[in-house]
Design a protein around this motif. Structure first.
Motif, PDB file in Angstrom:
ATOM      1  N   ARG A  66       0.858  -1.188   0.000  1.00 49.11           N
ATOM      2  CA  ARG A  66       0.000   0.000   0.000  1.00 49.11           C
ATOM      3  C   ARG A  66       0.894   1.238   0.000  1.00 49.11           C
ATOM      4  NH1 ARG A  66      -1.196   1.653   5.599  1.00 49.11           N
ATOM      5  NH2 ARG A  66      -2.574   3.221   4.647  1.00 49.11           N
ATOM      6  N   LYS A  98       1.569   5.139   1.484  1.00 46.63           N
ATOM      7  CA  LYS A  98       1.297   6.053   2.591  1.00 46.63           C
ATOM      8  C   LYS A  98       2.275   7.209   2.463  1.00 46.63           C
ATOM      9  CE  LYS A  98       0.711   6.262   7.606  1.00 46.63           C
ATOM     10  NZ  LYS A  98       0.819   5.501   8.890  1.00 46.63           N
ATOM     11  N   ASP A 100      -3.783  -5.157   7.149  1.00 42.95           N
ATOM     12  CA  ASP A 100      -5.068  -4.485   6.946  1.00 42.95           C
ATOM     13  C   ASP A 100      -5.566  -3.932   8.286  1.00 42.95           C
ATOM     14  OD1 ASP A 100      -7.635  -3.693   6.320  1.00 42.95           O
ATOM     15  OD2 ASP A 100      -8.255  -5.619   5.488  1.00 42.95           O
ATOM     16  N   ASP A 101      -5.802  -2.619   8.349  1.00 41.14           N
ATOM     17  CA  ASP A 101      -6.285  -2.033   9.600  1.00 41.14           C
ATOM     18  C   ASP A 101      -7.795  -1.848   9.618  1.00 41.14           C
ATOM     19  OD1 ASP A 101      -6.824   0.197   8.029  1.00 41.14           O
ATOM     20  OD2 ASP A 101      -5.215   1.424   8.870  1.00 41.14           O
ATOM     21  N   PHE A 149      -7.341   2.510   4.125  1.00 35.98           N
ATOM     22  CA  PHE A 149      -6.378   1.440   3.851  1.00 35.98           C
ATOM     23  C   PHE A 149      -6.778   0.685   2.587  1.00 35.98           C
ATOM     24  CE2 PHE A 149      -4.700  -2.790   3.908  1.00 35.98           C
ATOM     25  CZ  PHE A 149      -3.413  -2.645   4.396  1.00 35.98           C
TER      26      PHE A 149
END
Length: 547
Positions: A472, A474, A483-484, A489
């Protein structure tokens, strides 16, 4: 009734996928379920419970072509005596389950006969089967007044209410089917019992009844809501799934997460037959919601998937971790405890696995090795009447091999296959590829990455490493993170695959920053704005090869 904000997602178009040929139809990006719930004017879809018209188009084409395993699934259905067009209903005014005077087998046999004949009509177009299904449904709606008995009456209301609604949903436009009378029967005989159970739990402690009791009544309320075009009832079932206090809400039904992608089901310490029944009900609820545009399968990090892996692994003969389970019973909440997973009915076969396997493996491209193995073990799945004469053999509508088999969905516009593992090598530094250094994305010794449909857009894709971390971005730096559970996300971890600078290569474009691509600079991975230069095209192009 507005649902609380959560990460549940809306599929704004039908979720069915064709198999002949295997293509993924246009699916718009998903949004949280709170947005879905607020869109009150949107009509419920029909048929929109366990099956859609797209499903039947896929199934009918496959059966006509003799494609396997569809053909074997069709033959299993045809061989079942309840699917014969000569079946005649035996309706009752009062159905009794539990206590003295039980007669409920007449109900479940006729429910399954209606469903199986409806399937044969939907798939083959044979009017004799459509007439048979219609006549069974009309006979019961014109006769049944009460479902009663001891506490088991709530099981009857839940299981047969949701199954009856599914059969009726397939026949809703059939000539001569008395839709309004059937709705009245569901709303006056079945729904009040299911609603009362979720509210009062028969006067007992909230944890007294096993997860299956809640689950079957949630399924009934959801199915009745869809069939009756009652959005509030559908939303009530969804809300209970996510936030209910009883054992059927998803985090109570699957209370403990374990390492290795496993999660313990609430009845795992009771016996394996009821545990599989619970998985089947969870899958049915999730599938009915999916066909209305809501993803409950993915709730809480694919909680249902993790439970399926746990149950399948144990029932295939392997060990699983077990957290002691404590609950309150009776009206006083007297404490009880289970300390070990139960071996009772271990290895039992129930027709619940194809639905779960094909959703997670082929719709979503996720790795479910134990669920896959169990689906292969029970294949070809039958239905009511194929698993013994007692009520447990009728807990599932079944025929999953025929009804839920689907090809793996392509991701990234068809440029990348889903559900496979690849390494992504740089075209201008072919000895290196996408890799991780700690949490940071780098260009190094290429790591094996599993390609899955993107959580923010099934037309996109995500790349997952062996530790379950997603690639991912950021702050425009590429990372590998767990995964949050947030919408942000999901968007940061979703990419659209675009054609690369050479044949057989791809570029990965951000779904939430269109025009920015994954590229390497000084052996670090960044999300950079596209430049019309040969150097940028080479730096942002990767060749997926077998790991």
């Amino acid at each position: 009734m507005a649902l609380p904000t959560s990460r549940r997602n809306l599929l704004r178009t039908a979720a069915g996928m064709a198999v002949l040929p295997a293509v993924l139809p246009a699916v718009l990006p998903m949004v949280p379920s709170a947005s879905w719930a607020s869109a009150a004017p949107a009509a419920l879809r029909h048929p929109g419970l366990l099956h859609t018209q797209a499903d039947f188009d896929r199934i009918a084409a496959a059966v006509r072509a003799g494609a396997q395993p569809y053909r074997a699934g069709w033959e299993k259905l045809v061989a079942n005596g309840r699917s014969r067009s000569t079946w005649r209903a035996r309706p009752l005014e009062t159905v009794v389950r539990g206590g003295t005077g039980q007669n409920y087998p007449q109900l479940y046999n006729d429910v399954h006969a209606a469903y199986q004949n409806a399937l044969r009509w939907r798939i083959s177009g044979d009017k004799a089967h459509g007439d048979a299904a219609r006549d069974i449904l009309n006979a019961w709606s014109g006769t049944l007044k009460t479902v009663t008995g001891n506490a088991d009456r709530f099981l009857a209301a839940g299981i047969y209410g949701y199954q009856f609604a599914n059969a009726a949903e397939l026949m809703r436009d059939y000539p001569g089917f008395d839709v309004e009378r059937f709705r009245r029967m569901l709303l006056t005989v079945f729904y009040p019992l299911s609603d009362d159970f979720l509210v009062r739990h028969n006067g007992a402690c909230i944890t007294n009844y096993w997860a299956n009791w809640d689950l079957c009544n949630m399924a009934a309320i959801m199915a009745i809501g869809v069939f009756c075009d009652d959005r509030a009832k559908f939303e009530r079932a969804v809300d209970y799934f996510e936030h209910g206090k009883g054992n059927g809400s998803v985090m109570n039904a699957i209370p403990f997460a374990h390492p290795g992608g496993l999660a313990q089901f609430q009845e795992s310490g009771r016996d394996q037959g009821h545990t599989m029944m619970g998985l089947g009900l969870l899958g049915s609820i999730a599938e009915m919601a999916w066909n209305q545009g809501l993803d409950l399968y993915g709730h809480a990090g694919n909680r249902i998937m993790r439970a399926a892996e746990y149950v399948a692994r144990y029932n295939l003969g392997e060990d699983v971790p077990f957290t002691p389970y404590v609950w309150g019973t009776g009206t006083t909440c007297a404490r009880r405890e289970q300390t070990v997973v139960s071996a009772v009915a271990r290895g039992q076969n129930r027709p619940v696995w194809e639905l779960l396997y094909h959703h997670y493996a082929n719709r979503r491209g996720l790795s479910v090795p134990y669920t896959k193995a169990y689906a292969e073990r029970v294949r070809v799945e039958g239905g009511g009447g194929d698993y013994g004469p007692n009520s447990g053999g009728y807990d599932q509508l079944g025929f999953g091999t025929l009804l839920f088999t689907r090809a793996a969905a392509p991701a990234g516009g068809g440029l990348l296959p889903t559900g496979v593992t690849r390494v992504f090598r740089s075209v201008n530094l072919p000895a290196e590829g996408l890799a991780a250094s700690g949490a940071l994305g780098v260009l190094g010794e290429a790591a094996p990455l599993r390609i899955v449909p993107g959580p923010a857009d099934p037309k996109g894709c995500s790349l997952v490493d062996d530790d379950g971390r997603y690639l991912r971005h950021k702050d425009f730096r590429l990372r590998f993170d767990a995964d949050d559970g947030t919408t942000l996300f999901e968007r940061d971890a979703t990419f659209h695959a675009r054609a690369g600078a050479e044949a057989g290569t791809v570029r990965l474009e951000s779904v939430n920053y269109p025009g920015r691509f994954v590229r390497h600079r000084r052996h670090r991975l960044w999300l950079d704005r596209a430049e019309d230069t040969a150097a940028f095209r080479a730096d942002s192009t990767f060749r997926p090869t077998t790991a």
